[in-house]
Design a protein around this motif. Structure first.
Motif, PDB file in Angstrom:
ATOM      1  N   ALA A   1      97.426  50.904   1.956  1.00 53.00           N
ATOM      2  CA  ALA A   1      98.387  49.803   1.855  1.00 53.00           C
ATOM      3  C   ALA A   1      98.846  49.399   3.249  1.00 53.00           C
ATOM      4  CB  ALA A   1      99.587  50.223   1.019  1.00 53.00           C
ATOM      5  N   ARG A   2      99.146  48.126   3.424  1.00 57.21           N
ATOM      6  CA  ARG A   2      99.792  47.670   4.649  1.00 57.21           C
ATOM      7  C   ARG A   2     101.272  48.034   4.555  1.00 57.21           C
ATOM      8  NH1 ARG A   2      97.482  47.005   9.159  1.00 57.21           N
ATOM      9  NH2 ARG A   2      98.714  45.210   9.806  1.00 57.21           N
ATOM     10  N   VAL A   3     101.781  48.648   5.610  1.00 56.60           N
ATOM     11  CA  VAL A   3     103.167  49.131   5.600  1.00 56.60           C
ATOM     12  C   VAL A   3     103.849  48.817   6.926  1.00 56.60           C
ATOM     13  CG1 VAL A   3     102.641  51.014   3.994  1.00 56.60           C
ATOM     14  CG2 VAL A   3     102.533  51.435   6.469  1.00 56.60           C
ATOM     15  N   LEU A   4     105.176  48.913   6.895  1.00 60.66           N
ATOM     16  CA  LEU A   4     105.987  48.802   8.099  1.00 60.66           C
ATOM     17  C   LEU A   4     106.533  50.194   8.400  1.00 60.66           C
ATOM     18  CD1 LEU A   4     107.811  45.523   7.046  1.00 60.66           C
ATOM     19  CD2 LEU A   4     106.063  45.721   8.834  1.00 60.66           C
ATOM     20  N   LEU A   5     106.169  50.718   9.568  1.00 59.34           N
ATOM     21  CA  LEU A   5     106.608  52.057   9.961  1.00 59.34           C
ATOM     22  C   LEU A   5     107.837  51.921  10.854  1.00 59.34           C
ATOM     23  CD1 LEU A   5     105.841  55.069   9.703  1.00 59.34           C
ATOM     24  CD2 LEU A   5     104.589  54.823  11.868  1.00 59.34           C
TER      25      LEU A   5
ATOM     26  N   GLN B   1     108.819  53.677  21.132  1.00 59.93           N
ATOM     27  CA  GLN B   1     108.561  52.535  22.012  1.00 59.93           C
ATOM     28  C   GLN B   1     108.930  51.230  21.321  1.00 59.93           C
ATOM     29  OE1 GLN B   1     104.722  52.675  24.331  1.00 59.93           O
ATOM     30  NE2 GLN B   1     104.389  54.501  23.076  1.00 59.93           N
ATOM     31  N   VAL B   2     108.787  51.209  19.994  1.00 60.17           N
ATOM     32  CA  VAL B   2     109.217  50.066  19.198  1.00 60.17           C
ATOM     33  C   VAL B   2     109.961  50.585  17.974  1.00 60.17           C
ATOM     34  CG1 VAL B   2     107.320  48.555  19.926  1.00 60.17           C
ATOM     35  CG2 VAL B   2     107.056  49.971  17.862  1.00 60.17           C
ATOM     36  N   ALA B   3     110.728  49.709  17.363  1.00 57.76           N
ATOM     37  CA  ALA B   3     111.479  50.092  16.155  1.00 57.76           C
ATOM     38  C   ALA B   3     110.621  49.980  14.905  1.00 57.76           C
ATOM     39  CB  ALA B   3     112.723  49.220  16.012  1.00 57.76           C
ATOM     40  N   ILE B   4     109.676  49.001  14.903  1.00 51.90           N
ATOM     41  CA  ILE B   4     108.852  48.754  13.715  1.00 51.90           C
ATOM     42  C   ILE B   4     107.404  48.527  14.134  1.00 51.90           C
ATOM     43  CG2 ILE B   4     108.498  47.299  11.682  1.00 51.90           C
ATOM     44  CD1 ILE B   4     111.425  46.351  12.040  1.00 51.90           C
ATOM     45  N   GLY B   5     106.512  49.264  13.519  1.00 49.50           N
ATOM     46  CA  GLY B   5     105.083  49.063  13.734  1.00 49.50           C
ATOM     47  C   GLY B   5     104.422  48.651  12.440  1.00 49.50           C
ATOM     48  N   PHE B   6     103.674  47.556  12.471  1.00 47.80           N
ATOM     49  CA  PHE B   6     102.910  47.101  11.303  1.00 47.80           C
ATOM     50  C   PHE B   6     101.594  47.871  11.304  1.00 47.80           C
ATOM     51  CE2 PHE B   6     103.345  42.842   8.898  1.00 47.80           C
ATOM     52  CZ  PHE B   6     102.889  43.422   7.724  1.00 47.80           C
ATOM     53  N   THR B   7     101.344  48.662  10.273  1.00 46.81           N
ATOM     54  CA  THR B   7     100.174  49.527  10.292  1.00 46.81           C
ATOM     55  C   THR B   7      99.673  49.750   8.876  1.00 46.81           C
ATOM     56  OG1 THR B   7      99.317  51.606  11.202  1.00 46.81           O
ATOM     57  CG2 THR B   7     101.536  51.665  10.244  1.00 46.81           C
ATOM     58  N   ASP B   8      98.771  50.716   8.716  1.00 44.07           N
ATOM     59  CA  ASP B   8      98.261  51.085   7.396  1.00 44.07           C
ATOM     60  C   ASP B   8      98.907  52.386   6.933  1.00 44.07           C
ATOM     61  OD1 ASP B   8      96.561  48.914   7.146  1.00 44.07           O
ATOM     62  OD2 ASP B   8      94.809  49.979   7.917  1.00 44.07           O
ATOM     63  N   SER B   9      98.911  52.591   5.626  1.00 46.42           N
ATOM     64  CA  SER B   9      99.587  53.757   5.058  1.00 46.42           C
ATOM     65  C   SER B   9      98.987  55.077   5.524  1.00 46.42           C
ATOM     66  CB  SER B   9      99.588  53.682   3.530  1.00 46.42           C
ATOM     67  OG  SER B   9      98.280  53.471   3.035  1.00 46.42           O
TER      68      SER B   9
ATOM     69  N   TYR C   1     107.017  50.183   2.227  1.00 50.45           N
ATOM     70  CA  TYR C   1     106.062  49.303   1.547  1.00 50.45           C
ATOM     71  C   TYR C   1     106.762  47.952   1.353  1.00 50.45           C
ATOM     72  CZ  TYR C   1     103.346  53.489   0.449  1.00 50.45           C
ATOM     73  OH  TYR C   1     102.607  54.649   0.537  1.00 50.45           O
ATOM     74  N   PRO C   2     106.283  46.899   2.004  1.00 54.57           N
ATOM     75  CA  PRO C   2     107.003  45.614   1.940  1.00 54.57           C
ATOM     76  C   PRO C   2     106.783  44.859   0.636  1.00 54.57           C
ATOM     77  CG  PRO C   2     105.034  45.389   3.300  1.00 54.57           C
ATOM     78  CD  PRO C   2     105.133  46.843   2.923  1.00 54.57           C
ATOM     79  N   ASP C   3     107.735  43.987   0.343  1.00 53.08           N
ATOM     80  CA  ASP C   3     107.628  43.020  -0.764  1.00 53.08           C
ATOM     81  C   ASP C   3     107.412  43.689  -2.117  1.00 53.08           C
ATOM     82  OD1 ASP C   3     107.703  40.334   0.699  1.00 53.08           O
ATOM     83  OD2 ASP C   3     106.147  41.412   1.805  1.00 53.08           O
ATOM     84  N   GLN C   4     108.262  44.671  -2.395  1.00 56.48           N
ATOM     85  CA  GLN C   4     108.149  45.420  -3.647  1.00 56.48           C
ATOM     86  C   GLN C   4     109.105  44.919  -4.730  1.00 56.48           C
ATOM     87  OE1 GLN C   4     105.706  48.181  -4.087  1.00 56.48           O
ATOM     88  NE2 GLN C   4     105.070  46.758  -2.465  1.00 56.48           N
TER      89      GLN C   4
ATOM     90  N   PHE D   1      92.373  58.244  -0.276  1.00 53.96           N
ATOM     91  CA  PHE D   1      93.173  57.098  -0.690  1.00 53.96           C
ATOM     92  C   PHE D   1      94.650  57.428  -0.525  1.00 53.96           C
ATOM     93  CE2 PHE D   1      89.721  55.962  -4.024  1.00 53.96           C
ATOM     94  CZ  PHE D   1      89.042  55.186  -3.106  1.00 53.96           C
ATOM     95  N   ASP D   2      95.436  56.398  -0.291  1.00 49.03           N
ATOM     96  CA  ASP D   2      96.891  56.552  -0.266  1.00 49.03           C
ATOM     97  C   ASP D   2      97.533  56.035  -1.538  1.00 49.03           C
ATOM     98  OD1 ASP D   2      97.392  57.675   2.404  1.00 49.03           O
ATOM     99  OD2 ASP D   2      96.505  55.811   3.108  1.00 49.03           O
ATOM    100  N   VAL D   3      96.826  55.126  -2.221  1.00 43.93           N
ATOM    101  CA  VAL D   3      97.381  54.532  -3.439  1.00 43.93           C
ATOM    102  C   VAL D   3      96.296  54.392  -4.497  1.00 43.93           C
ATOM    103  CG1 VAL D   3      99.206  53.243  -2.257  1.00 43.93           C
ATOM    104  CG2 VAL D   3      96.958  52.192  -2.549  1.00 43.93           C
ATOM    105  N   SER D   4      96.729  54.332  -5.745  1.00 40.82           N
ATOM    106  CA  SER D   4      95.840  54.001  -6.858  1.00 40.82           C
ATOM    107  C   SER D   4      96.093  52.552  -7.245  1.00 40.82           C
ATOM    108  CB  SER D   4      96.123  54.907  -8.062  1.00 40.82           C
ATOM    109  OG  SER D   4      95.561  54.360  -9.242  1.00 40.82           O
ATOM    110  N   ILE D   5      95.024  51.756  -7.305  1.00 39.35           N
ATOM    111  CA  ILE D   5      95.234  50.356  -7.685  1.00 39.35           C
ATOM    112  C   ILE D   5      95.555  50.238  -9.166  1.00 39.35           C
ATOM    113  CG2 ILE D   5      93.841  49.396  -5.829  1.00 39.35           C
ATOM    114  CD1 ILE D   5      91.558  49.047  -7.774  1.00 39.35           C
TER     115      ILE D   5
END
Length: 336
Positions: A132-136, A219-227, A244-247, A295-299
């Motif tokens: 999943a695309r996530v914000l760390l 170094q940053v507060a938020i990193g856009f990355t993968d789960s 996990y954004p937009d839930q 896998f990190d998630v089940s679809i």
């Protein structure tokens, strides 16, 4: 009379031998090309062999060529196929094979509970599992009440550019995410999103692992990355939270990037290919791969209390890959 009986007996014996010969001639192997790391795929393959007695002749990708090498090999073999099943760790190259006419339809009964937007409309491939695309978020730099909850927060102006990091959207899952935004919002709004990334002066870096490291180290507060990258940071003890954004009920969900499995057109061992695909697409196999860390998630959980994924079809995302990639190249080559 005795002669007639002898002839009849001979015919019966011949028939029995013919049937036995057919049984012996039935293939007991299947050829699988896979881009899934051997440490994860080997276990599943061994379980399939043990359950079915069918030998899997597996060809892995090489680190140098990754998925592209296997795709090019399948295309080169198209007129005389060697491979039966392509088990890929993403979906873009699988759809490319579909466009090349290298795949054939197979509707697996194991995939009945997988949402349609994770399947080819012509049944040439099926997706399952994924990242999943996530914000760390670095917990030392942001209080919980200031955490982002949507991808829109990333470009809202709530945070300054030097607080944010994202990978170049010309590569990898960030490239796929750009196409997904184009498919979800339309090209104009999709391009506007990334124009804002440039205008804010967001740190644009070489890969999701770098954004993960920047968030983990403060170094940053938020990193856009993968789960999978985010999970690695958490397991390493970093003081971070994976968002996990937009839930929300009225939000679009986050992009899930799944694996895919497909049957090769003209597969030499078609029946065994079907059995392998059925095995891989079982819910129990998907959950085993989640438990093993591939896998990190089940679809299958999307929209059922699990991680909410975008419901835009993978085929629609693919349609926007070229257009969004061209725009990203223009935006970020100029900016950097």
């Amino acid at each position: 009379m005795q002669k007639r009986s002898t002839i009849l007996l001979g015919l019966i014996i011949t028939g029995i031998l013919a049937i036995a010969g057919c049984g012996k001639g039935k293939s007991q192997e299947v050829v699988v090309y896979t881009a899934v790391d051997e440490v994860f795929s080997e276990k599943i393959i061994n379980e399939f062999e043990e359950e079915t007695g069918i030998k899997v002749n597996v060809v892995y990708d090489t680190e140098a060529n990754k998925t592209t090498g296997l795709v090019n090999r399948i295309i080169a073999e198209k007129d005389n196929p060697v491979c039966d099943v392509f088990w890929n760790n993403e979906f873009i190259q699988t759809i490319k094979l579909e466009e090349e006419g290298a795949l054939q339809p197979y509707k697996s009964p194991s995939a009945e509970d997988i949402p349609d937007y994770y399947k080819a409309s012509d049944n040439c491939w099926t997706a399952f599992g994924g990242r999943a695309r996530v914000l760390l978020v670095n917990n030392d730099l942001l209080a919980k009440e200031n955490f982002p909850t949507s991808v829109s927060d990333f470009v809202s102006g709530k945070y300054t550019g030097d607080q944010l990091a994202i990978a170049y959207p010309m590569f990898g899952t960030t490239k796929t995410m750009a196409a997904a935004f184009y498919a979800q919002w339309g090209p104009e709004k999709g391009k506007e999103y990334f124009q804002t990334v440039v205008d804010l002066g967001v740190n644009v870096v070489d890969g999701n692992s770098v954004t993960k490291d920047m968030a983990a180290s403060g170094q940053v507060a938020i990193g856009f990355t993968d789960s999978d990258d985010a999970r690695e940071a958490i397991e390493d003890g970093a003081n971070v939270t994976m968002v996990y954004p937009d839930q929300g009920e009225d939000q679009m969900g986050t992009l899930l990037t799944p694996s895919t499995v497909a049957m090769i057109k003209g597969a030499p061992n078609e029946d065994n290919a079907k059995l392998f695909i059925d095995f891989v697409l079982r819910e129990s196999t998907e959950r085993e791969l989640v438990a093993d860390g591939f896998f990190d998630v089940s679809i299958r959980d999307a929209g059922k209390g699990g991680i909410k994924g975008m419901t835009i079809s993978l085929e629609k995302i693919y349609e926007f890959m070229d257009e969004s990639a061209k725009d990203m190249e223009e935006l970020f080559s100029v900016a950097h």
